[in-house]
Design an enzyme around this catalytic site. Structure first.
Site, PDB file in Angstrom:
ATOM      1  N   HIS A 153     -13.626  12.327  -0.558  1.00 43.51           N
ATOM      2  CA  HIS A 153     -12.797  12.770  -1.495  1.00 43.51           C
ATOM      3  C   HIS A 153     -11.344  12.090  -1.828  1.00 43.51           C
ATOM      4  O   HIS A 153     -10.739  12.651  -2.347  1.00 43.51           O
ATOM      5  CB  HIS A 153     -12.724  14.466  -2.019  1.00 43.51           C
ATOM      6  N   SER A 274       3.702 -11.808  -9.243  1.00 44.85           N
ATOM      7  CA  SER A 274       4.088 -11.403 -10.491  1.00 44.85           C
ATOM      8  C   SER A 274       4.674 -12.486 -11.316  1.00 44.85           C
ATOM      9  O   SER A 274       5.742 -13.001 -10.623  1.00 44.85           O
ATOM     10  CB  SER A 274       4.493  -9.949 -10.460  1.00 44.85           C
ATOM     11  N   LYS A 280       6.357  -8.265  -6.104  1.00 46.61           N
ATOM     12  CA  LYS A 280       4.759  -7.863  -6.077  1.00 46.61           C
ATOM     13  C   LYS A 280       4.100  -8.876  -5.128  1.00 46.61           C
ATOM     14  O   LYS A 280       4.283  -9.907  -5.206  1.00 46.61           O
ATOM     15  CB  LYS A 280       4.416  -8.038  -7.561  1.00 46.61           C
ATOM     16  N   GLU A 287      -9.456  -7.675  -5.948  1.00 47.05           N
ATOM     17  CA  GLU A 287      -9.816  -7.133  -7.530  1.00 47.05           C
ATOM     18  C   GLU A 287     -10.735  -7.864  -8.157  1.00 47.05           C
ATOM     19  O   GLU A 287     -11.710  -7.390  -8.601  1.00 47.05           O
ATOM     20  CB  GLU A 287      -8.370  -6.863  -8.143  1.00 47.05           C
TER      21      GLU A 287
END
Length: 457
Positions: A153, A274, A280, A287
Site C-alpha cells: 500500500h 525544466s 529540476k 514517465e
C-alpha cells in the site's frame, strides 16, 4: 488493377480510404523476400520458365536495392506495397513480371509478409527484454546486501534488500520473454500458397517456400491462413503485459527519484531539465515508458475489436491490422531500451534507503515472529503485543529497537534481552531465509540461478 471488372476508377474518397501504402510500405523487405521464394518455387515446379523466374528474381533484387537506397515511393493509385513492388518490377522486366502472381493472392501474400514482420518484432522484443534482464541481474548482485524498505500500500512494511526487489522484476520480465517465445513457436507456419482463401489448382511445393522464408511448415488450412491474425494479437498481448511490467518499474524509479524518497539518482542521459525551474531533474524517460504502456494496451484493444466479428475469410477491415502493431512495436522497443539504460546506469542511494528502512517500525513483524518462536505465544496474541510496542515507540519517537528492555517487559513480561537480536533491519532481512526470501544469502543464490536461466534461454 480493377479495369477488367469496373467501368470507372475509384473516386477520390475511395482512393484515399483504400490505400494502405503509407503504412504497409514498412513490409517491403518481407514482400520482396516472399516474392523471391514464390517465384523460385514456381520455377522448380515448372509453373513458370527458368528464364522468366531468373528475370523476375533479378528484377526483385533491383527493386530492393532501390528501396534500400531511396525509400518506397507512395503512389496511392497502386494501393499497397504488393502492387507497388509489382508495378516497378513490370517497368524493369516487362510482361514477365505478370507471372509472379501465379498461384497466389494478395490475401496470402500480406498474411505472409505481416507474419514475417511480426516474427522480427518478437525477436527484437526478446532481445530488448534480455538487455533489461541482464541489467537487473548485475545490479541485484551488486546490491544483494543493500537494505531498503519493502512496501505494501506504499506504506513501509518490512525491510528487504534492493537486490531482492530488482529480482522481482527479473521474474516478471522472464515471463514476458516466455510469452514472446511461445508466440514465436505458435506462429511458425507459412500462409504462402493458400491463395485467396481456397488454395490453388497449381501444383505448389509449399514446404519449399515455407523453408525458404524460415518457417517450420506451411499452414494447414487455407481459410484460416489468410484470415488469421492471432500472431499479431499474440504479439500485442505479450507487448501489453511487458509494457505493464516496464511501467511498474518505471513508476518505482519515478517515486524513488523524488526528493522525499531520494533512493536513486537517474542518469543524466535519461533525465531532462525544466524550462523555468533550474533545480529540476525530471524523470521524463521513465514517465514516457509509463505512458507508452497505455498506448500499447490501446493498440491491442484496437486490433481485438477489429477482428472480433469478422466472418471467414478476408475482409478489408483487416487492412487496419498493421498500424496498431507497428505502433506498439516501436513503443515497446523504445521502452525496453530506456529501462535497460535506467537500470544499468542509475545511482542507488543505499544510505538513504537504509535510513528509510529503519524508520516506520519495519521490524514489527520480526518482533511478533520472535514472540512466536521464543515465547511460544500464538501469532494473533503476538500481533497484539507487537501493536502495543509500536504504539509505545511512536509515543517515545523511537524505533522499536530504541525501546528499553524495561519498556518491552512492561508490555509483556515474557520478552527478554534476546529480542534485540531480532529487531535490527540487518537481522530482519537475514532472517527471511526461506526459499525465495530477501535474505542476502538467498538473493545471491537467485542471482546465480538467474544467470544460469539467461545462459540456458
Amino acid at each position: 488493377m480493377w479495369g477488367g471488372r469496373f467501368a470507372e476508377g475509384p473516386s477520390a474518397i475511395m482512393r484515399e480510404i483504400n490505400a494502405s501504402i503509407p503504412f504497409d510500405k514498412a513490409l517491403w523487405r518481407e514482400d520482396i523476400a516472399g516474392s523471391r521464394a514464390h517465384v523460385a518455387m514456381l520455377a522448380k515446379q515448372g509453373i513458370v520458365s527458368e528464364a522468366d523466374a531468373k528475370a523476375i528474381d533479378e528484377g526483385l533484387q533491383q527493386v530492393a536495392a532501390e528501396y534500400e537506397r531511396d525509400g518506397v515511393p507512395e503512389d496511392w493509385d497502386l494501393e499497397d506495397i504488393h502492387m507497388t513492388v509489382e508495378s516497378r518490377l513490370t517497368e524493369i522486366v516487362g510482361q514477365a513480371a505478370g507471372r509472379l502472381h501465379t498461384a497466389r493472392s494478395r490475401n496470402d501474400q500480406v498474411a505472409t509478409d505481416f507474419r514475417m514482420w511480426v516474427r522480427s518484432a518478437m525477436c527484437r522484443g526478446i532481445a530488448g527484454i534480455d538487455a533489461v534482464l541482464g541489467a537487473l541481474v548485475d545490479r541485484a548482485e551488486e546490491h544483494a546486501d543493500s537494505i531498503m524498505p519493502g512496501f505494501t500500500h506504499l506504506q513501509t512494511a518490512q525491510p528487504v534488500t534492493l537486490g531482492h526487489h530488482l529480482l522481482a522484476y527479473f521474474e516478471m520480465l522472464m515471463r514476458d520473454r516466455s510469452r514472446f517465445a511461445d508466440a514465436l513457436d505458435r506462429m511458425d507456419e507459412c500462409p504462402l500458397g493458400s491463395a485467396a482463401l481456397a488454395g490453388t489448382g497449381f501444383d505448389l511445393d509449399r514446404d519449399m517456400t515455407a523453408e525458404a522464408l524460415g518457417f517450420a511448415r506451411p499452414t494447414r488450412n487455407s481459410l484460416d491462413a489468410v484470415s488469421d491474425r492471432d500472431f499479431a494479437l499474440d504479439y500485442l498481448m505479450a507487448a501489453s503485459q511487458c509494457s505493464l511490467h516496464l511501467s511498474r518499474l518505471a513508476e518505482e524509479f519515478i517515486i524513488w527519484a523524488s526528493q522525499p524518497f531520494g533512493f536513486v539518482k537517474l542518469p543524466d542521459t535519461l533525465s531532462t531539465g525544466s524550462s523555468i525551474m533550474p533545480q529540476k531533474r525530471n524523470p521524463d524517460a521513465a514517465e514516457l515508458v509509463r505512458g507508452h504502456a497505455g498506448r500499447v494496451i490501446g493498440c491491442a484493444t484496437s486490433l481485438m475489436v477489429t477482428m472480433k466479428g469478422l466472418p471467414l475469410a478476408y475482409s478489408k477491415d483487416m487492412q487496419d491490422d498493421k498500424p496498431p502493431v507497428f505502433e506498439a512495436a516501436g513503443l515497446l522497443d523504445l521502452s525496453l531500451a530506456a529501462m535497460a539504460g535506467m537500470v544499468a546506469d542509475s545511482q542507488f542511494q543505499t544510505a538513504r534507503m537504509r535510513k528509510a528502512a529503519e524508520a516506520g517500525h519495519a521490524t514489527a513483524t520480526d518482533l511478533a515472529d520472535w514472540l512466536v518462536r521464543q515465547a511460544d505465544i500464538p501469532f494473533r496474541e503476538a500481533h497484539h503485543i507487537t501493536g502495543a510496542a509500536v504504539k509505545l515507540a511512536d509515543e517515545k519517537a523511537v524505533a522499536l529497537d530504541g525501546l528499553s528492555i524495561e519498556d518491552l517487559k512492561a508490555i509483556d513480561s515474557r520478552i527478554d534481552e534476546r529480542v534485540f537480536d531480532a529487531l535490527s533491519v540487518d537481522a530482519s532481512v537475514a532472517a527471511r531465509a526461506s526459499y525465495g526470501g530477501t535474505a542476502p544469502v538467498r538473493v545471491r543464490e537467485q542471482v546465480e540461478a538467474a544467470r544460469k536461466r539467461l545462459e540456458d534461454r
